[in-house]
Write an enzyme that holds these catalytic residues in place. Structure first.
Site, mmCIF file in Angstrom:
data_model
loop_
_atom_site.group_PDB
_atom_site.id
_atom_site.type_symbol
_atom_site.label_atom_id
_atom_site.label_comp_id
_atom_site.label_asym_id
_atom_site.label_seq_id
_atom_site.Cartn_x
_atom_site.Cartn_y
_atom_site.Cartn_z
ATOM 1 C CG ASP A 37 -10.845 -5.205 -1.294
ATOM 2 O OD1 ASP A 37 -11.738 -5.867 -1.833
ATOM 3 O OD2 ASP A 37 -10.286 -5.545 -0.234
ATOM 4 C CG HIS A 68 -8.367 -4.918 3.065
ATOM 5 N ND1 HIS A 68 -8.479 -6.028 2.251
ATOM 6 C CD2 HIS A 68 -7.143 -4.986 3.643
ATOM 7 C CE1 HIS A 68 -7.368 -6.746 2.350
ATOM 8 N NE2 HIS A 68 -6.549 -6.136 3.181
ATOM 9 C CG PHE A 145 -5.191 -8.546 -8.920
ATOM 10 C CD1 PHE A 145 -3.878 -8.762 -8.520
ATOM 11 C CD2 PHE A 145 -5.465 -7.517 -9.819
ATOM 12 C CE1 PHE A 145 -2.833 -7.995 -9.036
ATOM 13 C CE2 PHE A 145 -4.437 -6.741 -10.352
ATOM 14 C CZ PHE A 145 -3.116 -6.985 -9.945
ATOM 15 N N GLY A 147 -11.101 -12.555 -7.436
ATOM 16 C CA GLY A 147 -11.215 -13.715 -8.312
ATOM 17 C C GLY A 147 -10.099 -14.726 -8.217
ATOM 18 C CG ASP A 179 -10.529 -10.113 1.587
ATOM 19 O OD1 ASP A 179 -10.207 -8.908 1.681
ATOM 20 O OD2 ASP A 179 -10.929 -10.626 0.528
ATOM 21 N N GLY A 201 -16.295 -11.375 -2.839
ATOM 22 C CA GLY A 201 -16.528 -10.469 -3.954
ATOM 23 C C GLY A 201 -17.098 -11.235 -5.128
ATOM 24 C CB SER A 202 -15.470 -13.543 -7.530
ATOM 25 O OG SER A 202 -14.319 -12.765 -7.635
HETATM 26 C C1 DX5 Z 1 -7.628 -9.065 -2.605
HETATM 27 C C2 DX5 Z 1 -9.023 -8.576 -2.363
HETATM 28 C C3 DX5 Z 1 -10.009 -9.689 -2.673
HETATM 29 C C4 DX5 Z 1 -11.444 -9.258 -2.617
HETATM 30 C C5 DX5 Z 1 -12.368 -10.464 -2.639
HETATM 31 O O1 DX5 Z 1 -6.736 -8.026 -2.393
HETATM 32 O O2 DX5 Z 1 -9.151 -8.164 -1.003
HETATM 33 O O3 DX5 Z 1 -9.783 -10.735 -1.769
HETATM 34 O O4 DX5 Z 1 -11.654 -8.530 -1.486
HETATM 35 O O5 DX5 Z 1 -12.103 -11.136 -3.795
HETATM 36 P P1 DX5 Z 1 -12.818 -12.520 -4.168
HETATM 37 O O6 DX5 Z 1 -13.959 -12.761 -3.215
HETATM 38 O O7 DX5 Z 1 -13.288 -12.324 -5.577
HETATM 39 O O8 DX5 Z 1 -11.744 -13.558 -4.045
#
Ligand code: DX5
Length: 227
Positions: A37, A68, A145, A147, A179, A201-202
């Site tokens: 990211d 990304h 972000f 989460g 995502d 991610g989280s």
């Molecule tokens: C947002 C990020 C998040 C990250 C995944 O800009 O791109 O979406 O990749 O975050 P989680 O899986 O923790 O929502």
């Protein structure tokens, strides 16, 4: 032939002091690719990975990297991320004045081009560039972000894009990625709507049974949703 389910971790929640070990652990856990990211503090309020950080991690695993690019100037930054070892670059529709040219330029760099849409951006925004990409990313959170909560109202847009890809005769060439907020309780809805590449991610890093369990569980849930 439906596109295979792929699990793509975001390294946003990883330990930035040990990124080499972290990407090696993700590979060992069975991920299909790794998403970086990249945030410039302007397109989104956060600031993350420069190309040198990704290049350093590149040596520690062999799975594909995708960047990304949540940045205001993807045309300026693209080559650096290809040189750092990213085989796919994902640019945001909202950051590209000349999206068709930007995507063609990425392909000329030897990388595969992909395009991302923020929650408020309609699927129609990519109708005339599907032939230039190997992936479309539907953001299921507002970028910036990890989460955050999954925006379930994106599922009709996921389904619309799946239909657009198929109608364009590109079902065997273009993946559909989601995502944001992807976890055990949301991955089924996203996959059933048409997503086959699922970024998490989280949900991966908070699994008490570890990365391998989390990856396998998400893969099973997504595959079950499309069986
Ligand atoms: C947002 C990020 C998040 C990250 C995944 O800009 O791109 O979406 O990749 O975050 P989680 O899986 O923790 O929502």
């Amino acid at each position: 032939m439906p596109r295979p389910i792929q699990i793509a971790p975001s390294v946003l929640p990883a330990d930035f002091a040990r990124l080499g070990d972290e990407v090696a652990a993700l590979e060992a856990a069975g991920v299909d690719l790794i998403q970086w990211d990249v945030m410039d503090g302007q397109f989104v309020p956060n600031l993350t990975f420069g190309p040198d950080v990704i290049a350093a991690a590149r040596e520690h695993c062999s799975v594909p990297f995708e960047a990304h690019l949540m940045v205001l100037t993807p045309d300026v930054m693209a080559q650096q991320y290809v040189d750092a070892g990213c085989s796919r670059l994902i640019v945001h529709v909202e950051a590209c004045t000349h999206l068709h040219r930007t995507l063609a330029n990425i392909a000329s760099m030897g990388a595969t081009a992909a395009v991302a849409l923020n929650p408020a951006t309609p699927a129609s925004a990519v109708a005339h560039v599907l032939d230039l990409v190997d992936l479309v990313l539907v953001m299921t959170v507002n970028p910036g972000f990890g989460g955050q909560a999954y925006i379930a109202s994106m599922e009709p847009k996921i389904a619309e894009l799946r239909s657009m890809i198929e109608t364009a005769g590109l079902a065997d060439a273009v993946d559909l990625e989601v995502d944001g907020g992807i976890g055990p309780s949301t991955i089924g809805g996203a996959a059933a709507a048409g997503a086959n590449v699922l970024v998490a991610g989280s949900a991966l890093y908070r699994d008490p049974d570890g990365l391998e369990h989390a990856v396998a569980q998400l893969r099973t849930l997504a595959e079950s949703a499309v069986a």
